[in-house]
Write a protein that holds these residues in place. Structure first.
Motif, mmCIF file in Angstrom:
data_model
loop_
_atom_site.group_PDB
_atom_site.id
_atom_site.type_symbol
_atom_site.label_atom_id
_atom_site.label_comp_id
_atom_site.label_asym_id
_atom_site.label_seq_id
_atom_site.Cartn_x
_atom_site.Cartn_y
_atom_site.Cartn_z
ATOM 1 N N GLY A 198 0.732 -1.224 -0.062
ATOM 2 C CA GLY A 198 -0.094 -0.138 0.066
ATOM 3 C C GLY A 198 0.952 1.307 -0.243
ATOM 4 O O GLY A 198 0.565 2.267 -0.711
ATOM 5 N N ASP A 199 2.090 1.296 0.677
ATOM 6 C CA ASP A 199 2.931 2.271 0.659
ATOM 7 C C ASP A 199 3.600 2.465 -0.894
ATOM 8 O O ASP A 199 3.696 3.797 -1.144
ATOM 9 N N ASP A 200 3.823 1.499 -1.344
ATOM 10 C CA ASP A 200 4.667 1.519 -2.504
ATOM 11 C C ASP A 200 4.271 0.346 -3.429
ATOM 12 O O ASP A 200 5.114 -0.807 -3.319
ATOM 13 N N PRO A 201 3.229 0.624 -4.177
ATOM 14 C CA PRO A 201 2.792 -0.725 -5.122
ATOM 15 C C PRO A 201 3.814 -1.269 -6.007
ATOM 16 O O PRO A 201 3.877 -2.397 -6.499
ATOM 17 N N LEU A 202 4.979 -0.317 -6.287
ATOM 18 C CA LEU A 202 5.974 -0.752 -7.396
ATOM 19 C C LEU A 202 6.700 -2.164 -6.400
ATOM 20 O O LEU A 202 7.336 -3.074 -7.250
ATOM 21 N N ARG A 203 6.538 -2.291 -5.167
ATOM 22 C CA ARG A 203 7.443 -3.441 -4.592
ATOM 23 C C ARG A 203 6.912 -4.658 -4.990
ATOM 24 O O ARG A 203 7.491 -5.601 -4.760
ATOM 25 N N MET A 204 5.591 -4.732 -5.559
ATOM 26 C CA MET A 204 4.976 -5.913 -5.973
ATOM 27 C C MET A 204 5.891 -6.640 -7.164
ATOM 28 O O MET A 204 6.021 -7.616 -7.237
ATOM 29 N N LEU A 205 6.139 -5.530 -8.127
ATOM 30 C CA LEU A 205 6.816 -5.962 -9.237
ATOM 31 C C LEU A 205 8.233 -6.296 -9.061
ATOM 32 O O LEU A 205 9.018 -6.749 -9.699
ATOM 33 N N ARG A 206 8.687 -5.579 -7.896
ATOM 34 C CA ARG A 206 10.256 -5.675 -7.427
ATOM 35 C C ARG A 206 10.117 -6.899 -7.023
ATOM 36 O O ARG A 206 11.347 -7.680 -6.984
ATOM 37 N N ALA A 207 9.354 -7.656 -6.331
ATOM 38 C CA ALA A 207 9.254 -8.982 -5.875
ATOM 39 C C ALA A 207 9.453 -10.067 -6.947
ATOM 40 O O ALA A 207 10.284 -10.989 -6.751
ATOM 41 N N ALA A 208 8.693 -9.586 -8.028
ATOM 42 C CA ALA A 208 8.855 -10.575 -9.382
ATOM 43 C C ALA A 208 10.286 -10.395 -10.005
ATOM 44 O O ALA A 208 10.770 -11.306 -10.380
ATOM 45 N N ARG A 209 10.941 -9.264 -9.724
ATOM 46 C CA ARG A 209 12.297 -9.020 -10.244
ATOM 47 C C ARG A 209 13.236 -9.871 -9.413
ATOM 48 O O ARG A 209 14.137 -10.238 -9.876
ATOM 49 N N PHE A 210 12.980 -9.729 -7.996
ATOM 50 C CA PHE A 210 13.965 -10.340 -7.280
ATOM 51 C C PHE A 210 13.910 -11.959 -7.492
ATOM 52 O O PHE A 210 14.790 -12.715 -7.414
ATOM 53 N N ALA A 211 12.724 -12.324 -7.651
ATOM 54 C CA ALA A 211 12.490 -13.984 -8.008
ATOM 55 C C ALA A 211 13.436 -14.074 -9.492
ATOM 56 O O ALA A 211 13.927 -15.127 -9.282
ATOM 57 N N ALA A 212 13.415 -13.161 -10.281
ATOM 58 C CA ALA A 212 14.277 -13.434 -11.734
ATOM 59 C C ALA A 212 15.538 -13.229 -11.226
ATOM 60 O O ALA A 212 16.459 -13.950 -11.661
ATOM 61 N N GLN A 213 16.063 -12.203 -10.465
ATOM 62 C CA GLN A 213 17.497 -12.087 -10.128
ATOM 63 C C GLN A 213 18.011 -13.289 -9.368
ATOM 64 O O GLN A 213 19.257 -13.753 -9.364
ATOM 65 N N LEU A 214 17.497 -13.520 -8.296
ATOM 66 C CA LEU A 214 17.897 -14.489 -7.089
ATOM 67 C C LEU A 214 17.310 -15.790 -7.232
ATOM 68 O O LEU A 214 17.716 -16.706 -6.251
ATOM 69 N N GLY A 215 16.307 -15.995 -7.882
ATOM 70 C CA GLY A 215 15.625 -17.231 -7.907
ATOM 71 C C GLY A 215 14.880 -17.768 -6.669
ATOM 72 O O GLY A 215 14.710 -18.725 -6.421
ATOM 73 N N PHE A 216 14.532 -16.568 -5.867
ATOM 74 C CA PHE A 216 13.871 -16.681 -4.527
ATOM 75 C C PHE A 216 12.135 -17.081 -5.045
ATOM 76 O O PHE A 216 11.813 -16.664 -6.047
ATOM 77 N N THR A 217 11.641 -17.577 -4.038
ATOM 78 C CA THR A 217 9.974 -17.710 -3.958
ATOM 79 C C THR A 217 9.620 -16.728 -3.088
ATOM 80 O O THR A 217 10.223 -15.873 -2.170
ATOM 81 N N VAL A 218 8.052 -16.265 -3.236
ATOM 82 C CA VAL A 218 7.757 -15.407 -2.292
ATOM 83 C C VAL A 218 6.736 -16.033 -1.334
ATOM 84 O O VAL A 218 6.207 -17.243 -1.507
ATOM 85 N N ALA A 219 6.956 -15.518 -0.034
ATOM 86 C CA ALA A 219 5.991 -16.151 0.762
ATOM 87 C C ALA A 219 4.579 -16.001 0.414
ATOM 88 O O ALA A 219 4.169 -15.191 -0.248
ATOM 89 N N PRO A 220 3.835 -17.319 0.945
ATOM 90 C CA PRO A 220 2.205 -17.307 0.647
ATOM 91 C C PRO A 220 1.590 -15.909 0.963
ATOM 92 O O PRO A 220 0.890 -15.531 0.026
ATOM 93 N N ARG A 221 1.965 -15.281 1.998
ATOM 94 C CA ARG A 221 1.006 -14.084 2.371
ATOM 95 C C ARG A 221 1.493 -12.969 1.403
ATOM 96 O O ARG A 221 0.473 -12.167 0.969
ATOM 97 N N VAL A 222 2.692 -12.887 0.911
ATOM 98 C CA VAL A 222 3.129 -12.150 -0.101
ATOM 99 C C VAL A 222 2.422 -12.457 -1.488
ATOM 100 O O VAL A 222 2.016 -11.283 -1.934
ATOM 101 N N SER A 223 2.187 -13.439 -1.772
ATOM 102 C CA SER A 223 1.742 -13.716 -2.935
ATOM 103 C C SER A 223 0.276 -13.492 -3.094
ATOM 104 O O SER A 223 -0.326 -12.984 -4.075
ATOM 105 N N GLU A 224 -0.442 -13.672 -2.023
ATOM 106 C CA GLU A 224 -1.889 -13.370 -1.684
ATOM 107 C C GLU A 224 -2.109 -12.010 -1.935
ATOM 108 O O GLU A 224 -3.122 -11.511 -2.582
#
Length: 465
Positions: free
Chosen positions: A158-184
């Motif tokens: 809510g503070d910064d919606p761009l963080r959602m797309l940044r999560a996808a970027r970090f998944a691509a850069q680092l190969g990480f998964t997102v926590a279930p609550r983050v995905s929801e």
């Protein structure tokens, strides 16, 4: 983790801040990357010192200082070839309408860390005391390869919606998964990305595609609905059956092509090639036709796709060169399939190469990557056929300098021979001679002159010949 001796510049700088009565911490991505063994020469710091105090400490120490971000509490500097960014502790508040914060300086490093985007980026390291400050469990999340938010995901996004797309970027850069609550939360709040500027979205999307695992980032963006907002043509391909019936859908095929194109890169990540590979079939949804007998066709999808690429990449504020190059690759990616068993004339081969121009090497990679059939015999046959086309292009290039195909007569000679002033007719004559060159290869000078006069006569241009 021991960083104090790894970067003498950083330790030296921390000592200067301490002598001035302030604390300096290595922070965020720099700490994360140090744990991952991929720390670069650009270092990020946070401090209790206010910007004027930061400038005072840096003066006389740094080789260069820049303060373009000083309104947000950030001062940049370089020392002995190393770049540092120093930001005063922040405790910003967001207006929840734009992504712009009301910049407020904080008083503690812990307060600064808990306002950051993800826990893996919410760690700091005290270079003098040699201790890690990790109030949100970032080190454990890093070890688990999980992206989670320090606050609740709803509050963070809510503070910064761009963080959602940044999560996808970090998944691509680092190969990480997102926590279930983050995905929801991403699924529930994807529409909030609409209030982020196209320029900021484009930066994150480009970083995503240039990551080591772009497929993971793309799949996360599509599955959470982010792509519906920033690149809607991509999820639209999920329902389109590939005409070869070798893939579940065109979307899956496109992800495979992306991965195969990456495997063919030779000089590091290539944004233009990766965009073209991902988007080469976006014209299929609008051109799908069900044929009698149960077949499916996508006639002229490369033409439609090139137009869609131009429209979308322009909307995302990509540079004109990238827009033009990706669109041209999409437009040309099917042309090879007319080559058959090598029936093209030398004229057709010349046109293939000259139409691609500076994109020829990328086109070679895209066409090869576009072969995703599981039939090994068919795949090998296609690769051998393309090998043959490349050999023919190389032979003609060596013989005729295809990279600089020009008419056998230049504009000045055309004007002299036809007694024409500069203008459209000279351009038409030049174009005619270039087409002739593509069809027949280099001409002798007298032959080119004869063809020019014959063309002028057909066009009703009176000449002295």
């Amino acid at each position: 983790m021991e960083l104090s001796n790894t970067f003498p510049v950083a330790t030296d700088l921390a000592g200067r801040f301490a002598a001035a009565g302030h604390r300096l911490y290595l922070v965020g991505g720099s700490v994360r990357d140090a744990f991952l063994g991929r720390l670069s020469g650009d270092l990020d710091f946070t401090t209790d010192a206010r910007p004027p105090q930061v400038l005072a400490v840096l003066k006389g120490w740094a080789d260069a200082i820049w303060d373009v971000g000083i309104a947000f509490g950030t001062v940049g500097a370089s020392k002995d070839g190393q770049t540092v960014e120093i930001t005063t502790f922040r405790s910003d508040a967001y207006d929840r309408v734009s992504r712009n914060p009301e910049v407020t300086f904080g008083d503690t490093v812990e307060g600064d860390l808990v306002r950051r985007d993800f826990t893996v980026n919410a760690m700091a390291y005290d270079l003098l005391e040699r201790r890690l400050i990790d109030p949100t469990g970032g080190r454990a999340a890093l070890a688990a390869g999980v992206l989670d938010t320090p606050a609740t995901p709803a509050e963070s996004f809510g503070d910064d919606p761009l963080r959602m797309l940044r999560a996808a970027r970090f998944a691509a850069q680092l190969g990480f998964t997102v926590a279930p609550r983050v995905s929801e939360a991403m699924k529930a709040m994807a529409g909030e990305l609409g209030r982020i500027t196209a320029e900021r979205v484009q930066v994150e999307l480009s970083k995503l595609l240039l990551g080591a695992h772009p497929r993971a980032g793309v799949e996360l963006a599509v599955s959470t609905g982010l792509a519906d907002v920033v690149l809607p043509e991509l999820p639209a391909m999920r329902l389109e059956i590939d005409e070869h019936h070798q893939h579940k859908d065109v979307y899956s095929h496109s992800l495979t092509v992306l991965e195969q194109a990456i495997d063919l890169e030779t000089d590091g990540p290539d944004l233009t090639l990766r965009l073209a590979a991902l988007l080469h079939d976006i014209g299929k949804p609008g051109t799908r036709r069900f044929e009698s007998g149960g077949g499916v066709s996508f006639h002229h999808h490369e033409v439609v796709g090139a137009k869609l690429v131009r429209k979308r990449l322009r909307a995302l504020k990509y540079a004109k060169e990238i827009v033009a190059d990706v669109a041209q690759l999409v437009y040309l990616h099917l042309r090879f399939h007319g080559y058959g068993g090598g029936e093209w004339t030398d004229s057709a081969v010349r046109r293939y190469a000259t139409d691609a121009e500076h994109l020829l090497t990328r086109l070679h990679k895209l066409v090869r990557a576009d072969c995703t059939t599981r039939n090994k015999r068919k795949a090998n046959a296609l690769q051998r056929t393309y090998d043959d086309l490349e050999r023919r292009i190389e032979r003609l290039a060596a013989e005729e300098d295809l990279a600089r195909v020009r008419p056998d007569l230049d504009g000045n000679e055309i004007m002299r021979l036809l007694d024409l002033p500069p203008g459209p007719q000279v351009g038409q004559a030049w174009k005619f001679l270039k087409e002739l060159r593509l069809d027949r290869g280099p001409l002798e000078h007298d032959e080119a002159v004869s063809e020019l006069f014959a063309w002028a006569e057909r066009e009703g241009i009176r000449t002295r010949g």
